[in-house]
Design an enzyme around this catalytic site. Structure first.
Site, PDB file in Angstrom:
ATOM      1  N   ASP A 121      -4.089   0.119   7.985  1.00 40.50           N
ATOM      2  CA  ASP A 121      -2.973   1.063   7.971  1.00 40.50           C
ATOM      3  C   ASP A 121      -3.071   2.024   9.152  1.00 40.50           C
ATOM      4  OD1 ASP A 121      -0.734   2.526   7.013  1.00 40.50           O
ATOM      5  OD2 ASP A 121      -2.043   3.868   5.888  1.00 40.50           O
ATOM      6  N   LYS A 165       5.579   5.790  -1.669  1.00 38.36           N
ATOM      7  CA  LYS A 165       6.514   6.582  -0.858  1.00 38.36           C
ATOM      8  C   LYS A 165       7.933   6.521  -1.398  1.00 38.36           C
ATOM      9  CE  LYS A 165       4.004   6.724   3.527  1.00 38.36           C
ATOM     10  NZ  LYS A 165       3.983   6.350   4.951  1.00 38.36           N
ATOM     11  N   HIS A 198       0.804  -1.223   0.000  1.00 33.64           N
ATOM     12  CA  HIS A 198       0.000   0.000   0.000  1.00 33.64           C
ATOM     13  C   HIS A 198       0.837   1.273   0.000  1.00 33.64           C
ATOM     14  CE1 HIS A 198       0.763  -0.295   4.348  1.00 33.64           C
ATOM     15  NE2 HIS A 198       0.460   0.985   4.431  1.00 33.64           N
ATOM     16  N   ASP A 199       2.021   1.257   0.595  1.00 39.75           N
ATOM     17  CA  ASP A 199       2.856   2.470   0.665  1.00 39.75           C
ATOM     18  C   ASP A 199       3.922   2.530  -0.424  1.00 39.75           C
ATOM     19  OD1 ASP A 199       1.673   3.927   2.674  1.00 39.75           O
ATOM     20  OD2 ASP A 199       2.906   3.103   4.278  1.00 39.75           O
ATOM     21  N   HIS A 220      -6.003   4.027  -0.591  1.00 35.09           N
ATOM     22  CA  HIS A 220      -6.122   3.665   0.822  1.00 35.09           C
ATOM     23  C   HIS A 220      -6.224   4.871   1.752  1.00 35.09           C
ATOM     24  CE1 HIS A 220      -1.712   4.128   0.448  1.00 35.09           C
ATOM     25  NE2 HIS A 220      -1.701   4.380   1.751  1.00 35.09           N
ATOM     26  N   HIS A 221      -6.066   6.083   1.231  1.00 31.45           N
ATOM     27  CA  HIS A 221      -6.288   7.284   2.050  1.00 31.45           C
ATOM     28  C   HIS A 221      -7.584   8.012   1.680  1.00 31.45           C
ATOM     29  CE1 HIS A 221      -2.799   7.409   4.634  1.00 31.45           C
ATOM     30  NE2 HIS A 221      -2.020   7.111   3.609  1.00 31.45           N
ATOM     31  N   HIS A 253       1.833  10.323  -2.149  1.00 35.86           N
ATOM     32  CA  HIS A 253       2.314   8.945  -2.317  1.00 35.86           C
ATOM     33  C   HIS A 253       1.266   7.963  -2.854  1.00 35.86           C
ATOM     34  CE1 HIS A 253       0.719   8.116   1.794  1.00 35.86           C
ATOM     35  NE2 HIS A 253       0.654   6.872   1.387  1.00 35.86           N
TER      36      HIS A 253
END
Length: 310
Positions: free
Chosen positions: A160, A82, A78-79, A131-132, A107
């Site tokens: 998360d 970044k 998911h990240d 996801h944000h 990101h």
């Protein structure tokens, strides 16, 4: 990037091993994501924990095994975006400025762009890029509302946030579980999907996350540096007598056996330069990939017509 596993030659499209190729392609993404995590000394094990929480939550929602496997991979990746965030921003120990926070907020979209041309990007792109997002429309990067947010992203969002709140940060200790659950209840329907948040809270109250909290792999807890707290990551191949490094202060730590369990003791020295460099946990990544791909139908993986172009 495909050289991380022993490389298989794919010169003849007629004999391409699609399953092996898929493993290699996913490994290229997961190693990249792992190194992104390694740049932040406070997030050791974050990707594994989010992946495990997501796996249990998807199962609790009675999703098909293929969906569970896909969401498990999305939790780990998911990240990924970044990788495009400058180290000075990603590893800053103090409060971010408005400009720095704006950079961090890029990101998810950066992750989506990274996956756009990847043969397996479609499997995890919703979790990576969205996801944000929030049901109340106040999320990013697109300000989607509840009905527009895919299940993968809704699940990973909760996992998360939970891991962030229950993990050490430079500005605070891990929050107590009950306080975190109270925050989840308060944000149900606004920051988090109501259905999945309720399932997550149920799992937490049943003790389903006990062996994941504070761990970096099954049965492997984060070890505690006497100066910095739980910041020392051990991989499965490490044994008593091996030397590790604190991810934050780079103090040298020696693994010792105490009452049948492995623990670390500070040697009083600075860790050698090679131990201060992140080493991808190949066994962990390999296990996640193999377990997930075993449940995903071949038709959802890379097309044979794409393989010759890799």
């Amino acid at each position: 990037m495909l050289n991380w596993f022993r490389r298989q030659k794919y010169s003849d499209p007629a004999v391409v091993d699609t399953n092996q190729l898929s493993k290699d392609l996913l490994a290229s993404l997961m190693v990249m994501a792992w190194f992104v995590e390694a740049k932040d000394p406070y997030t050791g094990g974050h990707l594994w924990r989010v992946s495990r929480y997501a796996n249990l939550l998807a199962r609790a929602g009675l999703l098909p095994e293929a969906d569970v496997a896909r969401i498990t991979l999305g939790g780990f990746l998911h990240d990924l975006g970044k990788v495009a965030v400058p180290d000075a921003v990603l590893g800053k120990s103090g409060k971010l400025s408005d400009d720095e926070f704006a950079i961090i907020r890029t990101h998810p979209e950066a992750g989506g762009r990274l996956l756009a041309g990847h043969p397996l990007g479609h499997l995890v792109r919703p979790a990576v890029e969205l996801h944000h997002e929030r049901p109340d429309g106040k999320g990013y990067p697109y300000g989607l509302t509840a009905a527009m947010i895919p299940t993968d992203a809704a699940i990973v969002s909760i996992c998360d946030a939970f891991d962030a709140m229950t993990s050490l940060r430079p500005y605070r200790q891990p929050l107590p579980l009950e306080k975190v659950l109270a925050i989840l209840r308060q944000e149900t329907g606004t920051q988090f999907n109501s259905f999945w948040c309720a399932r997550f809270i149920d799992l937490a109250e049943q003790g389903a996350f006990t062996d994941i909290l504070g761990h970096t792999d099954d049965g492997i807890p984060l070890h505690t540096c006497p100066h910095c707290g739980p910041t020392v990551v051990r991989q499965r191949h490490h044994h008593a007598g091996d030397v590790l490094a604190c991810n934050l202060c780079h103090s040298e730590m020696r693994l010792v056996e105490q009452q049948g369990q492995l623990a670390v003791v500070a040697t009083g020295k600075k860790a050698p330069a090679d131990l201060q460099q992140p080493q991808a946990d190949k066994v962990l990544i390999k296990n996640i990939i193999e377990a997930s791909l075993a449940q995903i139908p071949i038709t959802q993986l890379v097309r044979l017509s794409d393989a010759s172009a890799v």
